[in-house]
Write a protein that holds these residues in place. Structure first.
Motif, short mmCIF file in Angstrom:
data_model
loop_
_atom_site.label_atom_id
_atom_site.label_comp_id
_atom_site.label_asym_id
_atom_site.label_seq_id
_atom_site.Cartn_x
_atom_site.Cartn_y
_atom_site.Cartn_z
N ALA A 243 0.81 -1.22 0.00
CA ALA A 243 0.00 0.00 0.00
C ALA A 243 0.85 1.27 0.00
O ALA A 243 0.31 2.37 -0.18
CB ALA A 243 -0.92 0.01 1.22
N ILE A 244 2.15 1.13 0.17
CA ILE A 244 3.01 2.31 0.31
C ILE A 244 3.00 3.22 -0.92
O ILE A 244 2.90 4.45 -0.79
CB ILE A 244 4.45 1.89 0.69
N PRO A 245 3.10 2.69 -2.17
CA PRO A 245 3.07 3.61 -3.31
C PRO A 245 1.80 4.45 -3.39
O PRO A 245 1.85 5.63 -3.75
CB PRO A 245 3.18 2.66 -4.52
N THR A 246 0.66 3.85 -3.04
CA THR A 246 -0.59 4.62 -3.02
C THR A 246 -0.52 5.74 -1.99
O THR A 246 -0.88 6.89 -2.26
CB THR A 246 -1.78 3.70 -2.70
N LEU A 247 -0.03 5.42 -0.81
CA LEU A 247 0.11 6.44 0.23
C LEU A 247 1.14 7.49 -0.15
O LEU A 247 0.98 8.67 0.18
CB LEU A 247 0.51 5.79 1.56
N HIS B 4 11.38 10.77 -1.47
CA HIS B 4 10.72 10.32 -2.69
C HIS B 4 9.83 11.39 -3.31
O HIS B 4 8.69 11.14 -3.65
CB HIS B 4 9.88 9.07 -2.39
N ARG B 5 10.32 12.60 -3.47
CA ARG B 5 9.50 13.66 -4.05
C ARG B 5 9.10 13.35 -5.49
O ARG B 5 8.04 13.74 -5.94
CB ARG B 5 10.26 15.00 -4.01
N ALA B 6 9.97 12.69 -6.22
CA ALA B 6 9.69 12.41 -7.63
C ALA B 6 9.68 10.90 -7.87
O ALA B 6 10.30 10.39 -8.79
CB ALA B 6 10.73 13.07 -8.53
N ILE C 56 9.95 1.60 -2.58
CA ILE C 56 8.68 1.95 -3.20
C ILE C 56 7.99 3.14 -2.56
O ILE C 56 6.84 3.44 -2.88
CB ILE C 56 7.72 0.75 -3.23
N GLY C 57 8.70 3.87 -1.67
CA GLY C 57 8.12 5.14 -1.25
C GLY C 57 8.24 5.54 0.19
O GLY C 57 7.96 6.69 0.52
N ALA C 58 8.61 4.64 1.10
CA ALA C 58 8.73 5.02 2.50
C ALA C 58 9.99 5.85 2.73
O ALA C 58 11.03 5.61 2.11
CB ALA C 58 8.74 3.79 3.39
N ASP C 59 9.90 6.82 3.63
CA ASP C 59 11.07 7.61 4.00
C ASP C 59 11.86 6.97 5.15
O ASP C 59 13.06 7.17 5.28
CB ASP C 59 10.64 9.02 4.43
N LEU D 116 6.72 9.82 5.01
CA LEU D 116 5.97 8.57 5.11
C LEU D 116 6.82 7.54 5.84
O LEU D 116 7.92 7.19 5.40
CB LEU D 116 5.60 8.05 3.72
N LEU D 117 6.31 7.08 6.98
CA LEU D 117 7.02 6.09 7.79
C LEU D 117 6.19 4.81 7.84
O LEU D 117 4.96 4.87 7.98
CB LEU D 117 7.25 6.61 9.21
#
Length: 257
Positions: A70-74, A131-133, A101-104, A83-84
């Motif tokens: 679900a991380i890319p959607t979030l 992951h700004r871009a 895939i997107g978590a910081d 995003l943690l």
């Protein structure tokens, strides 16, 4: 004169009320945060639409309906927010995938107290999001049954992938020339160019994508012997979407590493 520091707004998303409460209690032990909670991505999106948040914490531990997929959607919903991801204690290999895939930042709450959690969040907020871009991985679905194509497309989009669906192998090859895919999910029995012929064509592609086969018909040992070196997995219909999603996450994460 007393100078006050603005408190950061944190959104906690988790399916289990008890775990949301634990996180809220930990964050509430300092005066640094205003905490909002949601039991689903949909509820979280509603909250984000009404008020900006500085950070989002998603609880992916066992026993919840949310997982790392679900991380890319979030990430898309989060915008500039950090995003943690809270991970299960024994799932250390998930941390690398979550970050790709997107978590910081990934969290193992069993290893942190309230002060440590607060310090981690402050550090992430100070550093800014990684992951700004973020590029959305591309999944191509090659399926001539409209219902199956729709189900797979919706499921993969929900997991955060950019999805292209085409009804046969010929259309797939045409689209792939201008828009390469990170992974291809294909049926075997299709008009114009079937799945086996598509797989053969992809073997010679310069940027050859991994292939998952889905089929409603059992395949012979002879057919499987031809395919097994060219595909990463075979699934028979009716499809287990969760297993397919986990396989796609694993393969796309490996290619991105």
């Amino acid at each position: 004169m007393i100078v006050t520091t603005p408190r950061s707004s944190i959104l906690v998303i988790g399916a289990l009320a008890s775990r949301r409460a634990t996180l809220t209690e930990m964050l509430g032990e300092t005066a640094d945060f205003v905490v909002h909670t949601a039991d689903s991505i949909a509820t979280g999106a509603h909250i984000l639409g009404a008020a900006a948040c500085d950070a989002i914490i998603i609880d992916t531990r066992e026993g919840t309906d949310l997982d790392v997929g679900a991380i890319p959607t979030l990430r898309r919903l989060a915008g500039p927010a950090a995003l943690l991801a809270v991970l299960p204690m024994m799932e250390g290999d998930e941390a690398g995938r979550a970050l790709r895939i997107g978590a910081d930042r990934c969290l193992l709450l069993e290893q942190q107290d309230a002060a440590g959690l607060a310090a981690t969040i402050r550090a992430v907020l100070t550093a800014g999001p990684r992951h700004r871009a973020l590029r959305e991985p591309h999944v191509m679905i090659v399926e001539d049954e409209p219902a199956t194509a729709e189900i797979l497309s919706r499921f993969m989009a929900w997991r955060g992938y950019r999805v292209t669906a085409v009804p046969n192998g010929r259309h797939a090859l045409e689209r792939l020339r201008g828009d390469p895919a990170d992974i291809v999910i294909t049926d075997l029995d299709m008009p114009m160019l079937d799945g086996e012929s598509l797989i053969a064509e992809l073997k010679s592609a310069s940027n050859r994508p991994p292939v998952i086969v889905v089929t409603g018909n059992p395949i012979s040992e002879l057919t499987w012997s031809r395919l097994r070196r060219s595909v990463v997995e075979l699934y028979l219909k009716p499809l287990n979407l969760r297993e397919i999603g986990q396989t796609v996450d694993r393969i796309v994460g490996t290619r991105a590493a």
